[in-house]
Design an enzyme around this catalytic site. Structure first.
Site, PDB file in Angstrom:
ATOM      1  N   HIS A 149       9.936  77.620  25.400  1.00 27.37           N
ATOM      2  CA  HIS A 149      10.315  76.513  26.329  1.00 27.37           C
ATOM      3  C   HIS A 149      11.789  75.762  25.953  1.00 27.37           C
ATOM      4  CE1 HIS A 149       9.652  73.071  28.862  1.00 27.37           C
ATOM      5  NE2 HIS A 149       9.703  72.180  27.933  1.00 27.37           N
ATOM      6  N   LEU A 199      15.905  65.575  28.534  1.00 21.80           N
ATOM      7  CA  LEU A 199      16.861  64.973  29.748  1.00 21.80           C
ATOM      8  C   LEU A 199      17.815  63.814  29.049  1.00 21.80           C
ATOM      9  CD1 LEU A 199      14.231  65.136  32.670  1.00 21.80           C
ATOM     10  CD2 LEU A 199      16.252  66.712  32.279  1.00 21.80           C
ATOM     11  N   ARG A 234      11.188  69.103  19.246  1.00 18.54           N
ATOM     12  CA  ARG A 234      11.670  68.120  20.202  1.00 18.54           C
ATOM     13  C   ARG A 234      10.368  67.468  20.978  1.00 18.54           C
ATOM     14  NH1 ARG A 234      12.082  67.830  25.954  1.00 18.54           N
ATOM     15  NH2 ARG A 234      11.468  70.092  26.025  1.00 18.54           N
ATOM     16  N   GLN A 256      10.800  75.945  20.638  1.00 20.76           N
ATOM     17  CA  GLN A 256       9.734  75.072  21.129  1.00 20.76           C
ATOM     18  C   GLN A 256       9.054  76.169  22.010  1.00 20.76           C
ATOM     19  OE1 GLN A 256       9.512  71.320  23.558  1.00 20.76           O
ATOM     20  NE2 GLN A 256       8.949  70.640  21.613  1.00 20.76           N
ATOM     21  N   PHE A 295       3.731  60.197  27.070  1.00 20.95           N
ATOM     22  CA  PHE A 295       4.179  61.773  26.544  1.00 20.95           C
ATOM     23  C   PHE A 295       3.775  62.142  25.085  1.00 20.95           C
ATOM     24  CE2 PHE A 295       6.603  65.030  28.936  1.00 20.95           C
ATOM     25  CZ  PHE A 295       6.512  64.511  30.260  1.00 20.95           C
ATOM     26  N   LEU A 305       6.381  76.488  33.762  1.00 19.94           N
ATOM     27  CA  LEU A 305       5.619  74.924  33.060  1.00 19.94           C
ATOM     28  C   LEU A 305       4.723  74.251  34.069  1.00 19.94           C
ATOM     29  CD1 LEU A 305       6.084  73.722  30.386  1.00 19.94           C
ATOM     30  CD2 LEU A 305       7.464  71.898  31.718  1.00 19.94           C
ATOM     31  N   HIS A 342       5.665  75.497  24.714  1.00 22.48           N
ATOM     32  CA  HIS A 342       5.054  74.692  25.289  1.00 22.48           C
ATOM     33  C   HIS A 342       3.651  75.218  25.530  1.00 22.48           C
ATOM     34  CE1 HIS A 342       4.202  71.467  28.190  1.00 22.48           C
ATOM     35  NE2 HIS A 342       5.246  70.950  28.283  1.00 22.48           N
ATOM     36  N   GLU A 382       4.033  68.354  30.526  1.00 24.57           N
ATOM     37  CA  GLU A 382       3.045  67.518  29.910  1.00 24.57           C
ATOM     38  C   GLU A 382       2.766  66.121  30.679  1.00 24.57           C
ATOM     39  OE1 GLU A 382       4.474  67.600  25.758  1.00 24.57           O
ATOM     40  OE2 GLU A 382       4.381  65.631  25.804  1.00 24.57           O
ATOM     41  N   GLU A 429      21.124  71.141  25.948  1.00 22.20           N
ATOM     42  CA  GLU A 429      20.333  72.115  25.369  1.00 22.20           C
ATOM     43  C   GLU A 429      21.164  73.045  24.581  1.00 22.20           C
ATOM     44  OE1 GLU A 429      16.902  73.072  27.591  1.00 22.20           O
ATOM     45  OE2 GLU A 429      16.044  74.665  26.029  1.00 22.20           O
ATOM     46  N   ARG A 484       4.056  69.119  20.661  1.00 16.15           N
ATOM     47  CA  ARG A 484       4.121  70.369  21.122  1.00 16.15           C
ATOM     48  C   ARG A 484       3.846  71.501  20.260  1.00 16.15           C
ATOM     49  NH1 ARG A 484       8.529  69.683  25.760  1.00 16.15           N
ATOM     50  NH2 ARG A 484       7.486  67.952  26.996  1.00 16.15           N
TER      51      ARG A 484
HETATM   52  C1  FAD Z   1      10.173  73.606  33.289  1.00 15.22           C
HETATM   53  C2  FAD Z   1      10.643  72.613  32.552  1.00 15.22           C
HETATM   54  C3  FAD Z   1      10.425  71.154  32.529  1.00 15.22           C
HETATM   55  C4  FAD Z   1      11.035  70.290  31.736  1.00 15.22           C
HETATM   56  N1  FAD Z   1      10.883  69.141  31.892  1.00 15.22           N
HETATM   57  C5  FAD Z   1      11.386  68.097  30.985  1.00 15.22           C
HETATM   58  C6  FAD Z   1      11.067  66.690  31.127  1.00 15.22           C
HETATM   59  O1  FAD Z   1      10.364  66.282  31.938  1.00 15.22           O
HETATM   60  N2  FAD Z   1      11.713  65.784  30.479  1.00 15.22           N
HETATM   61  C7  FAD Z   1      12.607  66.398  29.628  1.00 15.22           C
HETATM   62  O2  FAD Z   1      13.370  65.498  28.901  1.00 15.22           O
HETATM   63  N3  FAD Z   1      13.049  67.506  29.563  1.00 15.22           N
HETATM   64  C8  FAD Z   1      12.478  68.587  30.182  1.00 15.22           C
HETATM   65  N4  FAD Z   1      12.813  69.977  30.147  1.00 15.22           N
HETATM   66  C9  FAD Z   1      13.898  70.265  29.401  1.00 15.22           C
HETATM   67  C10 FAD Z   1      15.332  69.836  30.009  1.00 15.22           C
HETATM   68  O3  FAD Z   1      15.133  70.201  31.378  1.00 15.22           O
HETATM   69  C11 FAD Z   1      16.419  70.794  29.604  1.00 15.22           C
HETATM   70  O4  FAD Z   1      16.558  70.525  28.009  1.00 15.22           O
HETATM   71  C12 FAD Z   1      17.900  70.125  30.275  1.00 15.22           C
HETATM   72  O5  FAD Z   1      17.692  69.859  31.550  1.00 15.22           O
HETATM   73  C13 FAD Z   1      18.869  70.915  29.663  1.00 15.22           C
HETATM   74  O6  FAD Z   1      20.047  70.479  30.583  1.00 15.22           O
HETATM   75  P1  FAD Z   1      21.426  70.910  30.403  1.00 15.22           P
HETATM   76  O7  FAD Z   1      22.381  70.214  30.955  1.00 15.22           O
HETATM   77  O8  FAD Z   1      21.850  71.251  28.658  1.00 15.22           O
HETATM   78  O9  FAD Z   1      21.194  72.624  30.878  1.00 15.22           O
HETATM   79  P2  FAD Z   1      20.974  73.389  32.303  1.00 15.22           P
HETATM   80  O10 FAD Z   1      20.462  72.168  33.147  1.00 15.22           O
HETATM   81  O11 FAD Z   1      19.951  74.398  31.720  1.00 15.22           O
HETATM   82  O12 FAD Z   1      22.135  73.937  32.986  1.00 15.22           O
HETATM   83  C14 FAD Z   1      22.860  74.873  32.239  1.00 15.22           C
HETATM   84  C15 FAD Z   1      24.257  75.265  33.108  1.00 15.22           C
HETATM   85  O13 FAD Z   1      24.921  76.193  32.347  1.00 15.22           O
HETATM   86  C16 FAD Z   1      25.386  76.967  33.372  1.00 15.22           C
HETATM   87  N5  FAD Z   1      25.743  78.380  32.672  1.00 15.22           N
HETATM   88  C17 FAD Z   1      25.012  78.921  31.743  1.00 15.22           C
HETATM   89  N6  FAD Z   1      25.835  79.969  31.139  1.00 15.22           N
HETATM   90  C18 FAD Z   1      27.126  79.927  32.007  1.00 15.22           C
HETATM   91  C19 FAD Z   1      27.983  80.851  31.999  1.00 15.22           C
HETATM   92  N7  FAD Z   1      28.226  81.883  31.125  1.00 15.22           N
HETATM   93  N8  FAD Z   1      28.998  80.569  32.714  1.00 15.22           N
HETATM   94  C20 FAD Z   1      28.957  79.372  33.695  1.00 15.22           C
HETATM   95  N9  FAD Z   1      27.871  78.636  33.782  1.00 15.22           N
HETATM   96  C21 FAD Z   1      26.940  78.959  32.744  1.00 15.22           C
HETATM   97  C22 FAD Z   1      24.181  77.255  34.220  1.00 15.22           C
HETATM   98  O14 FAD Z   1      24.742  77.599  35.647  1.00 15.22           O
HETATM   99  C23 FAD Z   1      24.035  75.786  34.486  1.00 15.22           C
HETATM  100  O15 FAD Z   1      24.564  75.240  35.414  1.00 15.22           O
HETATM  101  C24 FAD Z   1      12.203  70.763  30.610  1.00 15.22           C
HETATM  102  C25 FAD Z   1      12.551  72.210  30.839  1.00 15.22           C
HETATM  103  C26 FAD Z   1      11.866  73.216  31.553  1.00 15.22           C
HETATM  104  C27 FAD Z   1      12.297  74.557  31.220  1.00 15.22           C
END
Ligand code: FAD
Length: 577
Positions: free
Chosen positions: A348, A396, A390, A236, A123, A248, A238, A251, A379, A282
């Site tokens: 991204h 993840l 990042r 960031q 990666f 997306l 992407h 990568e 995030e 990136r």
């Molecule tokens: C397309 C894509 C591919 C990616 N691939 C990778 C990868 O291969 N490897 C890697 O390390 N990272 C990857 N990333 C980044 C990674 O997926 C994210 O940074 C990570 O999953 C974020 O997890 P999280 O739990 O912080 O938030 P999220 O998974 O975004 O969850 C946020 C949660 O908050 C809730 N929420 C938000 N606002 C409110 C509110 N007001 N009230 C109630 N609930 C709310 C939503 O319902 C959701 O459940 C990728 C990102 C994208 C966009």
């Protein structure tokens, strides 16, 4: 748990906002310790954005080549353009290995090496193949496995509930108020510990890889509560977003050997990062791509280049990258086995967010003063692990590792503290927001304002920035905020009132976007994902520091007194790949 449904009042030890990887991992930890944990999510848990993550989760398992936590640490520091706090990275790289094995033991179906170990792929910016993966659906399998575990351990779920206000008083978190999207009505959640794991804020841009839910509600709530945000100017882009859609193409494609080429069929990365080529970090690949486009070498002179997978062959593409193949076919009608795929940079990942310490406790100033009972992970948070840029696959891991740490710390907090009293009028703030939108005499609608914000953020706050463009964006946001005051909603119903939901989200989008612009205007240097054509150099002497930003009396107030944690052995160097 005590639930008085008549009053929509819930008393729960730990309340977790967000059902992505960070929120679920925290909830599991709390529930396993015997306390009550509730997850509130505005989307159904497995629709959280984490499920869309494709490429992998980073950990120095050394299953595919020589590797170590120290190598992972150095790569992350260098990738961050030296803005990340190195004590956080040290903790992260050591915990990362444990996090992956925990997932394996929960039953995550990782792709395997010939001899049965977890497979790892290359990666961007990583010096060893470090991404543990499950084809190109890694986030999907991690999220589903965690959700099952949460159900098994009796985590309570409030699905399709949108949090509208935090209940904080005297620097102690007491709970929050959420709107029931399905049935309508406000609910009070009274808690001893609250976690904000609301994900990123990419939906401020038109071209973005982020899910519709990623409207930065968590960062908006924190600003509204009088607390600061950190390093918000670092967003960031992407390099491989599907042309025009922003969706997306992971990568992982380049990790498996795909090329990026310009109109002349040239693998142009050799001019910008000769040794890492397409697998440079990136920020560098996106800037190189945008430079090719700006200088007229986009395909047919247009604003895109190609991601070329053809030489990988049908079998590898379909076996290792099936989702990428499907996305190109379904959205652009491009068969990636036979044709190159049009791509452009897409907004991204949010490096900035809610400031917190290594214990995931939210802090309210540069000295690190903690808000008791308030935590953040994933995030939405800024610890700062990723600094100015990042590395792929580190997020993840960030969400899972610091989600687990948050769960442990919340458990401690719950055991050490009784429930604090709720504020005298807990519903007042949330109710006022709704009433205003229902009763406003104005003629403005939220959808065009959101569209204008997103289009202009893509135009003026992209891969390259400068004073003039950012000044324009600042003025546009001010106008849009004025117009927002006149927004009225047409739907006054209770159930699934998306008119209301989207209007409420827009308030957050407009609020934190202003912080992004103000931070970017103030930071007169280029570092990581923040590149200013008018200040193209990194200025360590002046700018090796974090940005804290508050909203006070309607204005954004910035503070740069929070230093970066740098170990003697990892002093800033020129970043070459
Ligand atoms: C397309 C894509 C591919 C990616 N691939 C990778 C990868 O291969 N490897 C890697 O390390 N990272 C990857 N990333 C980044 C990674 O997926 C994210 O940074 C990570 O999953 C974020 O997890 P999280 O739990 O912080 O938030 P999220 O998974 O975004 O969850 C946020 C949660 O908050 C809730 N929420 C938000 N606002 C409110 C509110 N007001 N009230 C109630 N609930 C709310 C939503 O319902 C959701 O459940 C990728 C990102 C994208 C966009």
């Amino acid at each position: 748990m005590k639930i008085d449904e008549a009053r929509n009042y819930h008393k729960i030890d730990a309340v977790i906002v967000g059902a992505g990887l960070a929120g679920l991992r925290a909830a599991l930890e709390v529930a396993k310790s015997g306390l009550t944990a509730a997850v509130i999510s505005k989307v159904y848990p497995t629709r959280s954005h984490s499920g869309g993550a494709q490429g992998g989760i980073a950990a120095a398992l050394a299953n595919a080549a020589e590797d170590s936590p120290q190598m992972h640490m150095f790569d992350t520091i260098k990738g961050s353009d030296y803005l990340a706090d190195q004590d956080i990275i040290e903790l992260f790289v050591n915990e990362a290995i444990k996090t992956v094995y925990e997932f394996e033991h929960m039953g995550v179906p990782f792709s395997r090496t010939e001899d049965g170990r977890i497979n790892q792929r290359a990666f961007g910016g990583h010096s060893s193949p470090r991404a543990c993966f499950a084809q190109d659906v890694t986030g999907h399998v991690l999220l589903h496995t965690l959700y099952e575990q949460c159900l098994k351990h009796n985590v309570f779920f409030f699905n399709e509930f949108q949090v509208l206000s935090l209940l904080l008083e005297n620097d102690v978190a007491r709970g929050l108020v959420a709107w029931d999207i399905r049935a309508g009505g406000l609910h009070i959640f009274h808690a001893r510990a609250v976690l904000l794991a609301t994900g990123g804020y990419g939906r401020a841009w038109k071209v973005t890889s982020n899910a519709h839910a990623n409207t930065g509600d968590g960062v908006g709530l924190v600003l509204e509560a009088g607390l600061p945000l950190e390093d918000m100017e670092f967003v960031q882009f992407h390099p491989t977003g599907l042309y025009k859609h922003g969706i997306l193409l992971s990568e992982a494609a380049r990790g498996e050997g795909a090329y990026i080429v310009n109109d002349q069929g040239e693998r142009f990365m050799k001019k910008y990062a000769a040794s890492k080529m397409e697998l440079a970090p990136r920020d560098i690949v996106s800037r190189s791509e945008q430079t090719e486009i700006n200088e007229g070498r986009g395909i047919g002179g247009k604003d895109y280049v190609y991601l070329d997978l053809r030489h990988l062959g049908k079998e590898k593409i379909l076996q290792r990258l099936p989702q990428i193949y499907d996305l190109a076919l379904n959205y652009l009608k491009v068969d990636a086995v036979k044709e190159p795929v049009p791509i452009q940079p897409t907004a991204h990942y949010s490096m900035g967010g809610i400031p917190a310490n290594a214990r995931t406790e939210v802090i309210k100033d540069a000295k690190g003063t903690v808000v008791r009972g308030l935590y953040t992970a994933g995030e939405a948070s800024c610890l700062s692990l990723h600094g100015a840029n990042r590395l792929g696959c580190n997020s993840l891991q960030d969400a899972a590792t610091f989600g687990r740490i948050a769960g442990i710390r919340m458990g401690e907090c719950c055991r050490e503290n009784a429930y604090s009293d709720l504020p005298a009028e807990p519903l007042a703030k949330a109710q006022a927001k709704i009433d205003r939108l229902k009763q406003a005499p104005g003629k403005e609608k939220h959808a065009p304002i959101r569209e204008e914000l997103q289009v202009n953020m893509t135009k003026y706050m992209g891969v390259f920035r400068n004073e003039g463009d950012m000044g324009k964006m600042k003025a546009i946001i001010k106008q849009l905020q004025e117009r927002y005051r006149m927004v009225a909603i047409d739907d006054h119903g209770a159930a699934f009132n998306l008119d209301l939901i989207e209007a409420l989200e827009l308030e957050n989008l407009l609020s934190f976007s202003e912080v992004i612009v103000e931070g970017a205007l103030a930071r007169k240097e280029s570092r990581g994902a923040h590149f200013r054509t008018d200040f193209p150099k990194r200025e360590d002497g002046q700018w090796l520091k974090h940005t804290l930003a508050w909203r006070r009396d309607g204005k954004i107030v910035l503070d740069f007194s929070k230093g970066v944690v740098i170990f003697p052995q990892y002093q800033p160097q020129e970043r070459k790949y």
